[in-house]
Design an enzyme around this catalytic site. Structure first.
Site, mmCIF file in Angstrom:
data_model
loop_
_atom_site.group_PDB
_atom_site.id
_atom_site.type_symbol
_atom_site.label_atom_id
_atom_site.label_comp_id
_atom_site.label_asym_id
_atom_site.label_seq_id
_atom_site.Cartn_x
_atom_site.Cartn_y
_atom_site.Cartn_z
ATOM 1 C CE LYS A 160 -3.784 -2.560 2.012
ATOM 2 N NZ LYS A 160 -4.555 -3.014 3.175
ATOM 3 C CD GLN A 199 -3.520 -4.755 6.292
ATOM 4 O OE1 GLN A 199 -3.445 -3.733 5.596
ATOM 5 N NE2 GLN A 199 -4.073 -5.870 5.842
ATOM 6 C CG ASP A 254 -9.581 -0.650 4.282
ATOM 7 O OD1 ASP A 254 -9.178 -0.820 3.115
ATOM 8 O OD2 ASP A 254 -8.952 -1.023 5.293
#
Ligand code: NAP
Length: 291
Positions: A52, A96, A119
């Protein structure tokens, strides 16, 4: 049969994003800024976060990595999230997953400001997606919709079977496929579905997101179907340096000759998932979802 090249499509989207970033910066704005919170040292999570950050660099985004040890207290993590929620220099951030067992994942996700939830996991974004309002859509379904659009794949009035109902892939995928812009007729299948073989074989568009390598065989696919293979399971391999390779949910060699379109693994959905996080961050930076 046409192969859907997720790698090439993701590369093209990255180039488009880079052009937009350059325009923003030339107009006097700061570059979009994405942060990632990483708890612990899980090998998979470390790899995903490293990708990322590398992706951000490639398109000219600023990125920040915030690390906590595995034993971090939940309130410490929540305090950091509140700080990031209020940081005007930050457009979006992710936590995460998975998190250590002592941390309640839903509480962490709900603590994120929906306007920075790139997200797309916060219930507000999920709810907005369901009723068709502008929202951050979770990266994998977002990437698959983009592939269908860019390959001009017909969806209207067609039967789409989604195998899998997870919150990050199967369920949002099924919702998006039923939206008025896509107009598919959707069936969601899961581990308790009785007639899975016949159901899959009735699909005009089959989206396999179950995480069972090689589960979808030739007899489960209709002639001319579009097959999207989301599955990525690491299996041992003597042919790679790492000793592993990624295997999809579909037996590609058997199924591909019957398909009109099919995604490979690797090189199909995976690169689109990565680039979709960048697309969401750009949307956040431009204030396109929440004004
Ligand atoms: P998950 O949370 O484990 O969900 C799997 C879903 O598949 C569940 O709904 C489960 O049903 C269903 N399922 C499992 N075995 C089944 C079977 N034999 N028959 C019918 N349904 C079955 O997994 P996920 O996070 O959605 O991920 C799915 C796969 O996609 C994994 O391989 C993952 O690595 C991959 N993935 C790839 C990307 C990418 O970018 N390429 C991104 C995300 C995920 P129940 O609900 O009944 O348990």
């Amino acid at each position: 049969m046409q192969l859907i090249d997720g790698k090439a499509t993701a590369k093209a989207i990255k180039e488009e994003i880079k052009i937009e970033v350059d325009k923003l910066v030339q107009a006097g704005h700061r570059a979009p800024h994405l942060a990632a919170i990483l708890v612990g040292h899980d090998g998979g999570s470390e790899t995903y976060v490293a990708y990322k950050i590398k992706d951000c660099e490639e398109v000219g985004f600023r990125s920040s990595l915030i690390r906590f040890e595995n034993d971090v207290k939940e309130e410490v993590l929540l305090a950091k999230i509140r700080e990031l929620n209020n940081d005007p220099e930050l457009d979006g951030f992710i936590v995460q997953l998975p998190l250590p067992e002592h941390i309640k994942e839903p509480e962490v996700i709900e603590a994120i400001n929906p306007a920075k939830d790139v997200d797309g996991f916060h219930p507000v974004n999920v709810g907005r997606t369901v009723i068709g309002l502008p929202s951050f859509v979770s990266a994998t379904p977002f990437g698959i919709i983009e592939l269908l659009k860019r390959y001009q794949i017909e969806t209207s009035g067609l039967h789409c079977v989604v195998v899998g109902r997870s919150n990050i892939v199967g369920r949002p995928m099924s919702i998006l496929m039923s939206q008025k812009s896509i107009n598919a007729t959707v069936t969601v299948a899961h581990s308790r579905t009785g007639n899975l073989e016949e159901l899959c074989a009735s699909a005009d568009i089959l989206i396999a997101a179950l995480g069972a390598p090689g589960f979808i065989k030739e007899n489960m696919v209709k002639e001319g179907a579009v097959v999207i293979d989301v599955g990525t399971t690491r299996v041992p391999s003597s042919e790679t340096k790492s000793g592993f390779r990624l295997k999809g949910d579909v037996i590609f060699d058997e199924v591909a000759p019957k398909c009109s379109f099919i995604t490979p693994v690797p090189g199909g959905v995976g690169p689109m998932t990565r680039v979709s996080l960048l697309s969401n961050t750009l949307l956040a930076a431009k204030g396109n979802i929440y004004q």
